[in-house]
Scaffold this motif. Sequence first.
Motif, mmCIF file in Angstrom:
data_model
loop_
_atom_site.group_PDB
_atom_site.id
_atom_site.type_symbol
_atom_site.label_atom_id
_atom_site.label_comp_id
_atom_site.label_asym_id
_atom_site.label_seq_id
_atom_site.Cartn_x
_atom_site.Cartn_y
_atom_site.Cartn_z
ATOM 1 N N PRO A 56 0.825 -1.214 0.000
ATOM 2 C CA PRO A 56 0.000 0.000 0.000
ATOM 3 C C PRO A 56 0.862 1.269 0.000
ATOM 4 O O PRO A 56 0.521 2.255 -0.663
ATOM 5 C CB PRO A 56 -0.796 -0.119 1.303
ATOM 6 C CG PRO A 56 -0.853 -1.569 1.578
ATOM 7 C CD PRO A 56 0.442 -2.131 1.085
ATOM 8 N N TRP A 57 1.951 1.232 0.746
ATOM 9 C CA TRP A 57 2.862 2.385 0.765
ATOM 10 C C TRP A 57 3.416 2.625 -0.643
ATOM 11 O O TRP A 57 3.485 3.755 -1.122
ATOM 12 C CB TRP A 57 4.047 2.128 1.699
ATOM 13 C CG TRP A 57 3.695 2.018 3.133
ATOM 14 C CD1 TRP A 57 3.320 0.904 3.798
ATOM 15 C CD2 TRP A 57 3.684 3.079 4.101
ATOM 16 N NE1 TRP A 57 3.087 1.185 5.112
ATOM 17 C CE2 TRP A 57 3.308 2.514 5.322
ATOM 18 C CE3 TRP A 57 3.964 4.459 4.022
ATOM 19 C CZ2 TRP A 57 3.202 3.271 6.483
ATOM 20 C CZ3 TRP A 57 3.869 5.209 5.175
ATOM 21 C CH2 TRP A 57 3.482 4.619 6.397
ATOM 22 N N MET A 58 3.830 1.526 -1.297
ATOM 23 C CA MET A 58 4.415 1.655 -2.631
ATOM 24 C C MET A 58 3.384 2.196 -3.618
ATOM 25 O O MET A 58 3.689 3.062 -4.435
ATOM 26 C CB MET A 58 4.947 0.299 -3.107
ATOM 27 C CG MET A 58 6.193 -0.130 -2.357
ATOM 28 S SD MET A 58 6.617 -1.858 -2.608
ATOM 29 C CE MET A 58 7.199 -1.824 -4.281
ATOM 30 N N LEU A 59 2.161 1.698 -3.494
ATOM 31 C CA LEU A 59 1.113 2.173 -4.394
ATOM 32 C C LEU A 59 0.833 3.656 -4.152
ATOM 33 O O LEU A 59 0.719 4.453 -5.097
ATOM 34 C CB LEU A 59 -0.167 1.352 -4.185
ATOM 35 C CG LEU A 59 -1.340 1.703 -5.099
ATOM 36 C CD1 LEU A 59 -0.982 1.465 -6.557
ATOM 37 C CD2 LEU A 59 -2.586 0.921 -4.731
ATOM 38 N N GLY A 60 0.748 4.021 -2.857
ATOM 39 C CA GLY A 60 0.496 5.418 -2.497
ATOM 40 C C GLY A 60 1.581 6.319 -3.071
ATOM 41 O O GLY A 60 1.293 7.373 -3.654
ATOM 42 N N SER A 129 10.803 13.121 -4.171
ATOM 43 C CA SER A 129 9.459 13.616 -3.884
ATOM 44 C C SER A 129 8.906 12.807 -2.724
ATOM 45 O O SER A 129 9.456 11.768 -2.357
ATOM 46 C CB SER A 129 8.564 13.431 -5.104
ATOM 47 O OG SER A 129 8.328 12.051 -5.300
ATOM 48 N N VAL A 130 7.814 13.277 -2.160
ATOM 49 C CA VAL A 130 7.205 12.534 -1.056
ATOM 50 C C VAL A 130 6.740 11.166 -1.560
ATOM 51 O O VAL A 130 6.781 10.173 -0.838
ATOM 52 C CB VAL A 130 6.071 13.349 -0.399
ATOM 53 C CG1 VAL A 130 4.889 13.502 -1.331
ATOM 54 C CG2 VAL A 130 5.638 12.703 0.903
ATOM 55 N N GLY A 131 6.348 11.107 -2.840
ATOM 56 C CA GLY A 131 5.963 9.831 -3.435
ATOM 57 C C GLY A 131 7.126 8.851 -3.430
ATOM 58 O O GLY A 131 6.962 7.676 -3.076
ATOM 59 N N ASP A 132 8.323 9.367 -3.775
ATOM 60 C CA ASP A 132 9.507 8.493 -3.758
ATOM 61 C C ASP A 132 9.756 7.948 -2.367
ATOM 62 O O ASP A 132 10.115 6.776 -2.185
ATOM 63 C CB ASP A 132 10.748 9.284 -4.202
ATOM 64 C CG ASP A 132 10.624 9.762 -5.640
ATOM 65 O OD1 ASP A 132 9.830 9.153 -6.379
ATOM 66 O OD2 ASP A 132 11.313 10.737 -6.001
ATOM 67 N N ILE A 133 9.567 8.815 -1.363
ATOM 68 C CA ILE A 133 9.849 8.391 0.009
ATOM 69 C C ILE A 133 8.850 7.331 0.453
ATOM 70 O O ILE A 133 9.220 6.296 1.020
ATOM 71 C CB ILE A 133 9.846 9.599 0.956
ATOM 72 C CG1 ILE A 133 11.088 10.446 0.659
ATOM 73 C CG2 ILE A 133 9.835 9.153 2.407
ATOM 74 C CD1 ILE A 133 11.180 11.705 1.446
ATOM 75 N N PHE A 135 7.260 5.333 -1.446
ATOM 76 C CA PHE A 135 7.594 4.123 -2.201
ATOM 77 C C PHE A 135 8.762 3.392 -1.544
ATOM 78 O O PHE A 135 8.732 2.170 -1.374
ATOM 79 C CB PHE A 135 7.942 4.507 -3.649
ATOM 80 C CG PHE A 135 8.141 3.328 -4.545
ATOM 81 C CD1 PHE A 135 7.055 2.769 -5.212
ATOM 82 C CD2 PHE A 135 9.404 2.765 -4.725
ATOM 83 C CE1 PHE A 135 7.231 1.666 -6.042
ATOM 84 C CE2 PHE A 135 9.583 1.665 -5.537
ATOM 85 C CZ PHE A 135 8.488 1.113 -6.202
ATOM 86 N N SER A 136 9.776 4.152 -1.129
ATOM 87 C CA SER A 136 10.944 3.528 -0.504
ATOM 88 C C SER A 136 10.586 2.857 0.815
ATOM 89 O O SER A 136 11.057 1.759 1.113
ATOM 90 C CB SER A 136 12.028 4.566 -0.229
ATOM 91 O OG SER A 136 12.143 5.435 -1.311
ATOM 92 N N ILE A 137 9.743 3.550 1.582
ATOM 93 C CA ILE A 137 9.326 2.946 2.857
ATOM 94 C C ILE A 137 8.644 1.609 2.576
ATOM 95 O O ILE A 137 8.945 0.581 3.197
ATOM 96 C CB ILE A 137 8.363 3.884 3.617
ATOM 97 C CG1 ILE A 137 9.123 5.118 4.108
ATOM 98 C CG2 ILE A 137 7.726 3.161 4.803
ATOM 99 C CD1 ILE A 137 8.229 6.179 4.735
ATOM 100 N N GLY A 138 7.741 1.635 1.612
ATOM 101 C CA GLY A 138 7.042 0.407 1.244
ATOM 102 C C GLY A 138 8.009 -0.682 0.822
ATOM 103 O O GLY A 138 7.878 -1.841 1.222
ATOM 104 N N LEU A 139 9.017 -0.274 0.060
ATOM 105 C CA LEU A 139 9.984 -1.253 -0.432
ATOM 106 C C LEU A 139 10.776 -1.868 0.720
ATOM 107 O O LEU A 139 11.009 -3.081 0.763
ATOM 108 C CB LEU A 139 10.935 -0.562 -1.425
ATOM 109 C CG LEU A 139 11.731 -1.485 -2.326
ATOM 110 C CD1 LEU A 139 10.779 -2.303 -3.195
ATOM 111 C CD2 LEU A 139 12.694 -0.686 -3.197
#
Lengths: 158, 609
Positions: A56-60, A129-133, A135-139
């Motif tokens: 979900p984090w990665m999708l967000g 970007s916040v999206g990258d962050i 995504f990284s958390i999700g990863l």
Amino acid sequence: MEKFSLKLWWILPFAYLSQHISIAYLSGRAYEVMIVLSYILMIAFCSLNFKVSGMPWMLGGTLANVVALAANGLRMPAYVPAVRMMAPKILGQLEAGTYGKSIAMTASTHLNFLGDIFAFNVYPQSLLSVGDILFSIGLVVLIQNAMRAGSKGRAVDA
Amino acid sequence: MLDKRMKTRRFFSAILVVCVGIAVGGWNLYSQPGLTIPDWVVLYTLSGLLILVERFRIQVGSAVDMGLEDVYLIGFALVYPTNILIWAGLVFTVVSSARIRRGWFIQAMNALGLVLAVVAAKQMYNVFVPVSEPWRVSQIAPFLVFTGVFVAVNLVAFCITLFLIYGRQFVTSLYESFSIQVLAVFGIELLIGLVIAIVLQAAGLAGVLLFTGLILLVAWSYRDYFKMAQHFKQLAIKDELTGLHNHRYIHSKMDAFIEAKQAFAVLMMDIDHFRRYNEVWGHVRGDEALKTVAELMGRNQLPEEKQARFSGEEFMILLPDYDLSQAQLRAEVIRRAIEDNEFPGAERLPGKKVTVSIGVARFPDMADNKKDLLTMVDDALYKGKLTGRNKVSLYTSVLDEMKLGLQLGNEEQEIVKTIKVFLAILNSKDRYTYAHTERDVVYAAGLAEKIGLDEERIQFLRFGSFLHDIGKVEIPIEVLTKRGPLTKDEWLVMKSHVEIGESIAKPIPSLAPCLPIIRHHHERFDGTGYPDGLKGEDIPLEARILTIADSFDAMTTSRPYQRKRTLSEAVEELRRCAGTQFDPNLVEPFIEAIGEIGLLTEENVEDLA
């Protein structure tokens, strides 16, 4: 421990490859098609595996980036003072709109808060970007879970 | 009705928290400046950190833990403007409560309360320090104002939250949750908040990320230690086989109750003939049966009820605030549950099923200390065992009856207490003698009723029977429990117990009618007994009655120096000794009385253990 498995995991390399190709080699309509394709692949992968933890984090994160891109003609606004601080050399390219998918953030770019605003001034220097962050958390969560699923036989006390 | 009120409160909480959240957001939107891009970076970072640390509460004590959200809010509030705080706080409120399905508004209220407190504190702080001026550690007075406002608003928000969750009882929960430790924790939070502000100024957001890594690692490793401590604590107070609490735990609970002067009933339960069950089926099956018994005990267990495996096949239950009849009822429920349960292999037991005997006693009305209480409940259990098993027995003592039956003065009360102590000593020296006196009381009273003795004399006979062996307290334990035959000197010592007993009871004038019973219960009808060698009708009637009862009980129980006889052998022996040892006129009535009472010891005495 649940068994760890990802559906259609092989989409992932294609998504990365198409993104890389679009940013590094293409321009104009071809760039647009390719980058949209890469994000569609990414979103499809995340949605398919939504139940996997971290996904979900990665999708967000992906969606946040897509929204920012879509609002700015498929370009990502980058925060100019941060770029000036980290890589003054590319400033010219950025302002000309020829540096990868990035463009300079101005009052006329939209949804700037979703743009590349986080300056990481340690190696590898990057503007995120916040999206990258997200995504990284999700990863990270995903990888950690995958590793825990791998060590199934070990006793996990506590 | 209570449920309905709670539902109303819950509904109101949800509405309230949404309204306050929107109000704060709206106020922020219209009265505070908009966010610049660097503000957005701070906003993302703060929200992320709050969401992250909300999951890590640092255990500080066994009952107190420390939230890190307020630490970060305080730290960021000192350095960054209000608008960032509010947006980050609202993001945190929404995300952290969205994770909780039931009762999400409780987390929302907690989070929003913190945000309100820190925003109010910040606004008040800005009255003294202009917004444009950067924060400095040396600004102590404004910081104290900040702290004061934060505490006050936080407390109000906390009270509102507690009220909405618990209703009017929130005062008690507030009172209970307050301790010096809580203050200390708040002090720690405040100081870490300061450290975060310092780090923010010196090293920016990157510094705080580093610092967060440190804090979370500490929280994580502490959590492990607390888990470990908790685990060991469980091991220390649980019985491994049955999953009930153990001997140590129930003792500490009893100590705690007694310390707090909390009234409680205590049940001591023992499985009947369990030794035989183990012998027939082996200990593996025996353990299974123990587990089943524990499970049956646990059914319908009340939250305040404490159950423990006391020893091998003995269990103990503490019932705080129960009176005796409630406790008896609870015991009866357990006894019946076990009787009704089908244990595999129970047909090889004497009663064809697994049964339990339960003794009941109560603090503080029966005993004012643990030792006496345990003795009493043990006696009650033992009495149940002696009189047929599979029953609930209340602790009763002829001695207590004696206290009620006789109008005793203060001094006499004291002496009765002394006698009680003597009996306790005797009981600890020689369990047999103690149990034996209780049976003698029953046999002697049975015979007395049979021959139509009047009520008052029967009462004194009972007291006398109860006290008849009290002189044995002075007899050395080696003589008292010697297995072989006694030497001449030892016999002399043994015989002296009748006179010693008389002298112990003598100071109580109201016990005067008992004295001849105590003195003469070893006289023989033919005049060859001790201490005075009285003959025939010269021996007081009550003493003659007790002699028969006493001898009969001695015959029908196994003693160190003689084997136990069956009922018919004992009857035969009584008849044979009529006229020599016993009053011949009393023997037949006694045999009749025994026919009615039945034998009080049906199994081996050692099987009682």
